[in-house]
Design a protein around this motif. Structure first.
Motif, PDB file in Angstrom:
ATOM      1  N   MET A  16      38.018  -7.637  24.075  1.00  0.00           N
ATOM      2  CA  MET A  16      38.716  -6.527  23.114  1.00  0.00           C
ATOM      3  C   MET A  16      39.609  -7.126  22.726  1.00  0.00           C
ATOM      4  SD  MET A  16      38.686  -3.339  22.867  1.00  0.00           S
ATOM      5  CE  MET A  16      40.321  -2.206  22.853  1.00  0.00           C
ATOM      6  N   PHE A  17      41.172  -7.452  23.170  1.00  0.00           N
ATOM      7  CA  PHE A  17      42.087  -8.669  22.764  1.00  0.00           C
ATOM      8  C   PHE A  17      43.016  -8.827  23.689  1.00  0.00           C
ATOM      9  CE2 PHE A  17      43.598  -3.869  21.821  1.00  0.00           C
ATOM     10  CZ  PHE A  17      44.657  -3.960  22.530  1.00  0.00           C
ATOM     11  N   LYS A  18      43.925  -9.518  23.682  1.00  0.00           N
ATOM     12  CA  LYS A  18      45.121 -10.050  24.239  1.00  0.00           C
ATOM     13  C   LYS A  18      46.768  -9.282  24.004  1.00  0.00           C
ATOM     14  CE  LYS A  18      42.871 -11.533  27.507  1.00  0.00           C
ATOM     15  NZ  LYS A  18      42.736 -11.259  29.501  1.00  0.00           N
ATOM     16  N   VAL A  19      47.791  -9.944  25.153  1.00  0.00           N
ATOM     17  CA  VAL A  19      48.611  -9.508  24.289  1.00  0.00           C
ATOM     18  C   VAL A  19      49.776 -10.460  24.099  1.00  0.00           C
ATOM     19  CG1 VAL A  19      50.536  -7.907  24.403  1.00  0.00           C
ATOM     20  CG2 VAL A  19      48.857  -6.836  25.432  1.00  0.00           C
ATOM     21  N   HIS A  20      50.285 -11.065  23.256  1.00  0.00           N
ATOM     22  CA  HIS A  20      51.087 -12.431  23.120  1.00  0.00           C
ATOM     23  C   HIS A  20      52.418 -11.760  22.918  1.00  0.00           C
ATOM     24  CE1 HIS A  20      47.504 -14.716  21.507  1.00  0.00           C
ATOM     25  NE2 HIS A  20      47.081 -13.642  21.669  1.00  0.00           N
ATOM     26  N   ALA A  21      53.373 -12.492  24.049  1.00  0.00           N
ATOM     27  CA  ALA A  21      54.384 -12.635  24.109  1.00  0.00           C
ATOM     28  C   ALA A  21      55.234 -13.320  22.660  1.00  0.00           C
ATOM     29  CB  ALA A  21      55.038 -12.319  25.190  1.00  0.00           C
ATOM     30  N   ILE A  22      55.420 -13.305  22.336  1.00  0.00           N
ATOM     31  CA  ILE A  22      56.606 -13.258  20.840  1.00  0.00           C
ATOM     32  C   ILE A  22      58.057 -13.554  20.588  1.00  0.00           C
ATOM     33  CG2 ILE A  22      56.381 -13.671  18.510  1.00  0.00           C
ATOM     34  CD1 ILE A  22      53.532 -12.600  18.708  1.00  0.00           C
ATOM     35  N   HIS A  23      58.611 -14.480  21.264  1.00  0.00           N
ATOM     36  CA  HIS A  23      60.389 -14.763  21.375  1.00  0.00           C
ATOM     37  C   HIS A  23      60.579 -16.066  19.931  1.00  0.00           C
ATOM     38  CE1 HIS A  23      58.955 -17.753  24.230  1.00  0.00           C
ATOM     39  NE2 HIS A  23      58.174 -16.684  24.496  1.00  0.00           N
ATOM     40  N   ALA A  24      62.202 -16.229  20.191  1.00  0.00           N
ATOM     41  CA  ALA A  24      62.327 -17.853  19.501  1.00  0.00           C
ATOM     42  C   ALA A  24      61.992 -18.883  19.865  1.00  0.00           C
ATOM     43  CB  ALA A  24      63.669 -17.319  20.108  1.00  0.00           C
ATOM     44  N   GLY A  25      61.321 -18.747  21.312  1.00  0.00           N
ATOM     45  CA  GLY A  25      61.234 -20.554  21.500  1.00  0.00           C
ATOM     46  C   GLY A  25      59.992 -21.082  21.318  1.00  0.00           C
ATOM     47  N   ASN A  26      58.536 -19.764  21.108  1.00  0.00           N
ATOM     48  CA  ASN A  26      57.212 -19.861  20.032  1.00  0.00           C
ATOM     49  C   ASN A  26      57.039 -19.148  18.650  1.00  0.00           C
ATOM     50  OD1 ASN A  26      57.102 -17.185  20.755  1.00  0.00           O
ATOM     51  ND2 ASN A  26      55.259 -17.183  22.207  1.00  0.00           N
ATOM     52  N   ARG A  27      58.410 -18.416  18.015  1.00  0.00           N
ATOM     53  CA  ARG A  27      57.737 -18.103  16.825  1.00  0.00           C
ATOM     54  C   ARG A  27      57.470 -18.475  15.863  1.00  0.00           C
ATOM     55  NH1 ARG A  27      62.591 -13.877  16.046  1.00  0.00           N
ATOM     56  NH2 ARG A  27      62.203 -13.169  18.289  1.00  0.00           N
ATOM     57  N   HIS A  28      57.647 -19.712  15.460  1.00  0.00           N
ATOM     58  CA  HIS A  28      57.100 -20.686  15.246  1.00  0.00           C
ATOM     59  C   HIS A  28      55.952 -20.888  14.875  1.00  0.00           C
ATOM     60  CE1 HIS A  28      57.235 -22.971  18.078  1.00  0.00           C
ATOM     61  NE2 HIS A  28      56.784 -24.367  17.881  1.00  0.00           N
ATOM     62  N   LEU A  29      54.945 -20.361  16.192  1.00  0.00           N
ATOM     63  CA  LEU A  29      53.635 -20.303  15.778  1.00  0.00           C
ATOM     64  C   LEU A  29      52.691 -18.812  15.936  1.00  0.00           C
ATOM     65  CD1 LEU A  29      53.571 -22.211  20.087  1.00  0.00           C
ATOM     66  CD2 LEU A  29      53.288 -23.087  17.423  1.00  0.00           C
ATOM     67  N   TYR A  30      53.688 -18.139  15.644  1.00  0.00           N
ATOM     68  CA  TYR A  30      53.253 -16.770  15.128  1.00  0.00           C
ATOM     69  C   TYR A  30      53.507 -16.738  13.992  1.00  0.00           C
ATOM     70  CZ  TYR A  30      51.333 -16.658  19.934  1.00  0.00           C
ATOM     71  OH  TYR A  30      50.738 -16.678  21.274  1.00  0.00           O
ATOM     72  N   GLU A  31      53.870 -17.216  13.146  1.00  0.00           N
ATOM     73  CA  GLU A  31      54.420 -16.791  11.526  1.00  0.00           C
ATOM     74  C   GLU A  31      53.600 -15.401  10.950  1.00  0.00           C
ATOM     75  OE1 GLU A  31      55.600 -19.996   8.836  1.00  0.00           O
ATOM     76  OE2 GLU A  31      57.691 -20.168  10.486  1.00  0.00           O
ATOM     77  N   GLU A  32      52.436 -16.372  10.585  1.00  0.00           N
ATOM     78  CA  GLU A  32      51.615 -14.788  10.385  1.00  0.00           C
ATOM     79  C   GLU A  32      50.844 -13.922  11.036  1.00  0.00           C
ATOM     80  OE1 GLU A  32      46.918 -15.277   8.379  1.00  0.00           O
ATOM     81  OE2 GLU A  32      48.068 -17.121   8.960  1.00  0.00           O
ATOM     82  N   ALA A  33      51.312 -14.273  12.225  1.00  0.00           N
ATOM     83  CA  ALA A  33      50.664 -12.652  12.784  1.00  0.00           C
ATOM     84  C   ALA A  33      52.041 -12.032  13.058  1.00  0.00           C
ATOM     85  CB  ALA A  33      50.381 -13.005  14.325  1.00  0.00           C
ATOM     86  N   LEU A  34      53.547 -12.134  12.577  1.00  0.00           N
ATOM     87  CA  LEU A  34      54.477 -11.464  13.226  1.00  0.00           C
ATOM     88  C   LEU A  34      54.693 -10.751  11.231  1.00  0.00           C
ATOM     89  CD1 LEU A  34      56.911 -14.045  14.473  1.00  0.00           C
ATOM     90  CD2 LEU A  34      56.287 -11.650  14.958  1.00  0.00           C
ATOM     91  N   ASP A  35      54.543 -11.817  10.515  1.00  0.00           N
ATOM     92  CA  ASP A  35      54.496 -11.046   8.911  1.00  0.00           C
ATOM     93  C   ASP A  35      53.589  -9.255   8.995  1.00  0.00           C
ATOM     94  OD1 ASP A  35      55.537 -10.879   5.610  1.00  0.00           O
ATOM     95  OD2 ASP A  35      53.293 -11.307   6.079  1.00  0.00           O
ATOM     96  N   GLN A  36      52.205  -9.648   9.431  1.00  0.00           N
ATOM     97  CA  GLN A  36      51.510  -8.748   9.596  1.00  0.00           C
ATOM     98  C   GLN A  36      51.411  -7.572   9.822  1.00  0.00           C
ATOM     99  OE1 GLN A  36      47.770  -9.896  11.180  1.00  0.00           O
ATOM    100  NE2 GLN A  36      46.766  -7.961  10.307  1.00  0.00           N
ATOM    101  N   HIS A  37      52.755  -7.892  11.237  1.00  0.00           N
ATOM    102  CA  HIS A  37      53.009  -7.001  12.270  1.00  0.00           C
ATOM    103  C   HIS A  37      53.954  -5.745  11.760  1.00  0.00           C
ATOM    104  CE1 HIS A  37      56.915  -7.409  14.207  1.00  0.00           C
ATOM    105  NE2 HIS A  37      56.260  -6.593  14.611  1.00  0.00           N
ATOM    106  N   HIS A  38      55.194  -6.792  10.469  1.00  0.00           N
ATOM    107  CA  HIS A  38      56.060  -6.246  10.432  1.00  0.00           C
ATOM    108  C   HIS A  38      55.285  -5.105   8.909  1.00  0.00           C
ATOM    109  CE1 HIS A  38      59.347  -7.344  12.157  1.00  0.00           C
ATOM    110  NE2 HIS A  38      59.308  -9.296  11.587  1.00  0.00           N
ATOM    111  N   ARG A  39      54.530  -5.681   8.088  1.00  0.00           N
ATOM    112  CA  ARG A  39      53.436  -4.703   7.404  1.00  0.00           C
ATOM    113  C   ARG A  39      52.673  -3.603   7.464  1.00  0.00           C
ATOM    114  NH1 ARG A  39      53.260  -7.285   2.156  1.00  0.00           N
ATOM    115  NH2 ARG A  39      53.556  -9.147   2.156  1.00  0.00           N
TER     116      ARG A  39
END
Length: 221
Positions: A1-24
């Motif tokens: 299936m998939f894994k759950v990623h914890a995204i926060h201020a310390g690693n947000r720069h690594l997940y910019e595309e995923a965060l944008d997709q999640h807001h959409r």
């Protein structure tokens, strides 16, 4: 299936595309599907005043496909939905605000991962991710603003939901404020119900740091 990623201020720069997709995706679901038109934005991204650098996003990311589910946690020592929008939901018990209590909002699973007529495994993975993350950070409770039908569902998962006050009716929905206990027993029961074996969390490259309550003034300065 998939894994759950914890995204926060310390690693947000690594997940910019995923965060944008999640807001959409949030916009597609909460505005497009649920018709919460107060959340509509012309850029097609659902972003509210609690999407700050203090928020933690627990996103299910499938390799090659992107975000398939997710949720958000906000420290209750920061402004959050119950404190700033729905304080009346805690008119019997005190509004829960402590370092070890986060607010849970914005859970979703994309339509392609839903399983009509039976338990949704993708949702179960997100639930387990919430529990695992909270347990790893000594977050003992979450507060939730939700529709009343969530209460029996959460009882069934062993999350021990407790009402904070009287419900309200908004836009035809019965809304309640509750707390849920984040326990190993709840994690075991949720895993068993959704037939999930082992951890659902992705390894963290940059660990999340939760500041203790005594340091809160320095944290927000």
């Amino acid at each position: 299936m998939f894994k759950v990623h914890a995204i926060h201020a310390g690693n947000r720069h690594l997940y910019e595309e995923a965060l944008d997709q999640h807001h959409r995706i949030r916009h597609d679901i909460y505005v497009g599907e649920r018709k919460w038109m107060d959340l509509e934005r012309p850029d097609g991204r659902e972003i509210d005043q609690f999407d700050t650098d203090k928020a933690v996003y627990l996103l299910g990311i499938e390799p090659g496909k992107g975000v398939v589910g997710g949720s958000r946690l906000v420290p209750t020592l920061e402004p959050h939905l119950m404190s700033d929008v729905f304080p009346s939901l805690a008119n019997v018990r005190d509004l829960p605000r402590a370092s070890g209590i986060f607010e849970w909002t914005r859970i979703f699973v994309i339509p392609a991962r839903r399983e009509g007529g039976r338990l949704c495994k993708a949702a179960g993975i997100i639930y387990c991710g919430i529990l695992e993350f909270c347990l790893s950070q000594d977050i003992r409770q979450i507060s939730v603003v939700c529709e009343a039908y969530w209460i029996p569902r959460l009882i069934g998962l062993g999350w021990n939901p407790a009402l904070l006050g009287e419900p309200i009716v908004k836009d035809g929905m019965t809304i309640v404020g509750i707390t849920c206990d984040m326990t190993e027993e709840a994690l075991d029961k949720t895993r068993a119900i959704y037939e999930i074996a082992g951890s659902v969390m992705a390894p963290e490259i940059v660990p999340f740091i939760r500041f203790p309550e005594a340091d809160h003034a320095a944290y927000i300065a």
